[in-house]
Structures are given as C-alpha cells and as structure tokens.
Design a protein around this motif. Sequence first.
Motif, PDB file in Angstrom:
ATOM      1  N   PRO A  72       0.861  -1.246   0.038  1.00 60.16           N
ATOM      2  CA  PRO A  72      -0.060   0.137   0.002  1.00 60.16           C
ATOM      3  C   PRO A  72       0.848   1.201   0.007  1.00 60.16           C
ATOM      4  CG  PRO A  72      -0.630  -1.692   1.898  1.00 60.16           C
ATOM      5  CD  PRO A  72       0.711  -1.894   1.338  1.00 60.16           C
ATOM      6  N   LEU A  74      -0.529   5.111   0.345  1.00 58.29           N
ATOM      7  CA  LEU A  74      -1.793   5.757   0.964  1.00 58.29           C
ATOM      8  C   LEU A  74      -1.218   6.988   0.928  1.00 58.29           C
ATOM      9  CD1 LEU A  74      -3.029   3.463   3.617  1.00 58.29           C
ATOM     10  CD2 LEU A  74      -3.313   3.262   1.161  1.00 58.29           C
ATOM     11  N   ALA A 115      -5.337   6.311  -3.317  1.00 56.34           N
ATOM     12  CA  ALA A 115      -4.611   5.248  -2.816  1.00 56.34           C
ATOM     13  C   ALA A 115      -4.249   4.135  -3.944  1.00 56.34           C
ATOM     14  CB  ALA A 115      -5.760   4.416  -1.908  1.00 56.34           C
ATOM     15  N   ARG A 171     -10.164  -4.818   2.797  1.00 52.72           N
ATOM     16  CA  ARG A 171      -9.594  -4.105   3.734  1.00 52.72           C
ATOM     17  C   ARG A 171     -10.014  -2.774   3.470  1.00 52.72           C
ATOM     18  NH1 ARG A 171      -3.925  -6.483   5.349  1.00 52.72           N
ATOM     19  NH2 ARG A 171      -3.887  -4.631   6.779  1.00 52.72           N
ATOM     20  N   GLU A 174     -10.400  -0.147   6.137  1.00 59.56           N
ATOM     21  CA  GLU A 174      -9.114   0.152   6.957  1.00 59.56           C
ATOM     22  C   GLU A 174      -7.974   1.156   6.163  1.00 59.56           C
ATOM     23  OE1 GLU A 174      -4.994  -2.300   7.659  1.00 59.56           O
ATOM     24  OE2 GLU A 174      -6.860  -3.421   7.540  1.00 59.56           O
ATOM     25  N   TRP A 175      -8.179   1.131   4.920  1.00 54.89           N
ATOM     26  CA  TRP A 175      -7.296   2.027   3.933  1.00 54.89           C
ATOM     27  C   TRP A 175      -8.084   3.235   3.575  1.00 54.89           C
ATOM     28  CZ3 TRP A 175      -5.848  -3.251   1.439  1.00 54.89           C
ATOM     29  CH2 TRP A 175      -4.709  -3.725   2.107  1.00 54.89           C
TER      30      TRP A 175
END
Length: 301
Positions: A72, A74, A115, A171, A174-175
């Motif tokens: 990731p 972000l 993201a 997820r 969460e992200w």
Amino acid sequence: MAPALLAAAAWMLAAPGHAQQAAPSVERVDPVRDSAAIPLRPDDRAPDREVWNRIFRGELVVRNVTHPTLTPVLPNPAMATGAAVIVIPGGGYQFVAMQNEGWPVARQLADRGIAAFVLKYRTNDTPDDDAAMAAKLAAVFGSIGKPGFVDPTEPRAVADAAAAMALVRERAAEWGVDPQRIGLLGFSAGARSALEIALAPAGARPAFVGYMYGAMREPELAIPADAPPMFAAIALDDGLRGRDGLGLVEAWDAADRPVELHAYERGDHGFGLGRAGTTTTGWLDQFTLWLRSRGLLDAGA
C-alpha cells in the motif's frame, strides 16, 4: 517493460545476426525487503527463489517471484479521494519492473489523493544464474517481430492480480477506500493481466482499468456489455506495439463501453511515468483528469 529493456531489444533486432550478439547486462543486487508489503499467499510454503537485478542500464527489477505481495502507498488522509488503483508493472512476465512502473507511479498517485497498491506478482521461471538470465533475455527479446513470435503469458500473475483486487476490497475501510472505486493500472504485460481481470465475471471486475502500452491486437476479444471504463495509452513509435493497430480500443468502443485513448507521437515502449522530451510525460495527469471526469475522485461518490 523498462525503457532500457526496450532499447536493448530494439538493438538486438536491428543488429545483423543479433542471435550471436553479446547478452545484455544483468547485475545481481541485494533483495529489497519491503516491510509494508503484504503477502498475497501467506500459507504458501514454496521455497523463496526471488532474485533482484539491475538490467541493461541499471533498472531495478525482480524475477522468479514465488511469494507475491501487495504494497500500500496511501495518500495523506486530508486529501484522500477514496479512489484506489492497483499498479501492475510490466516485464514480459520475465521479471517485474518495480522501479520503472511500480513504486514511483504509486507515489505519484498517492500525491493526487489516490490510494495506490503495487503488485509484485509471480513470473515465468527464469535461470537463477545471472549470466544464463542474460542469455534468456537476449533470446526472448531477440525473437520479437519474427514469424511465430507469441507473447509470453503467466496465469499465476493474473491470479495474483485477482487476489490483490479481493484484498483491497476486503480491507477497504481500513485503508480509507471506497470498494466501488477500485481500479487497475497495468503496464505492458501488467496491462494484459489487468485486461483479463476486466473481462472476468462481474463481481471480480475493477471499477475502471488503465491500459498502458499493452497488446492492442485483440480481434477475437468478446467485450462484456458491462465492461469497466478503460483509459488506454500508447506511443505510436512503440517498438513492440506500434504496428498492432488499435483493435482493443475499437472493440471496447464497438461494445458501447467507455474508452479513452491517448496515442502519443513518440515515447516508444516502456515509458513509465513518461519519456523526457515527449508528451508521454503528461499521461498521469490525463489519467487523473479522466478519473475526475467520471466522478471517480469525488469523495462520497
């Protein structure tokens, strides 16, 4: 594919008797250990055969990937749009071009509030020995354009792209990602993997697909009536794809699916974030504008 790799491939094609030319440079480097990388197949106990090299003019690539990961990258939460892009680098399925088409692309997307997730996928098996790998690259890319040449494929890479989509959806909260605004951005061989996911059953498809200098000759392709919107980019002097025509884009349009094409005069294959001195340097801004024009960057969309 890396610009340096394309240049070397073009040199081999242009040189008389290229099959006898010296093999390209393949230099072993220490493995890159990314603490942020998430294993996509954590229960797989296969031996780790991963090799990191600098090839041709020093570009960092990884090959013999046996344990795929997703990293990731972000955005600052204050500027996050909720959109997400899984970045799939190229490399002819011989390696993954992490430097040219992976990490820097993801960082640029994050800077735009998107993201990003860099996919390190499984590749074709290549010789562990670097000299043997150099000889294989010379043989593979020396065959480009010859009768009977067939693009390499790697079903495991496609499976890893599908697993990456599933993980980001799982997820998403969460992200800070909207699960309905997750797309794929593939380069060269990575574009081919992205295309296969875009044509998968509806529940597995991305919200959009970026198709960067992938194969354009797709005469038998059946485009679903609900295929995702596509952003396609290619340089018309592409040494691998420049004579393919634009069949894929035409097929998308004929199926009445949204498609935007950027055909640059110069840039060759593997221009990554853009080749200096050409208009390919503007493609990421154009991709971002395209996402915005479709409402994909609107928070709460």
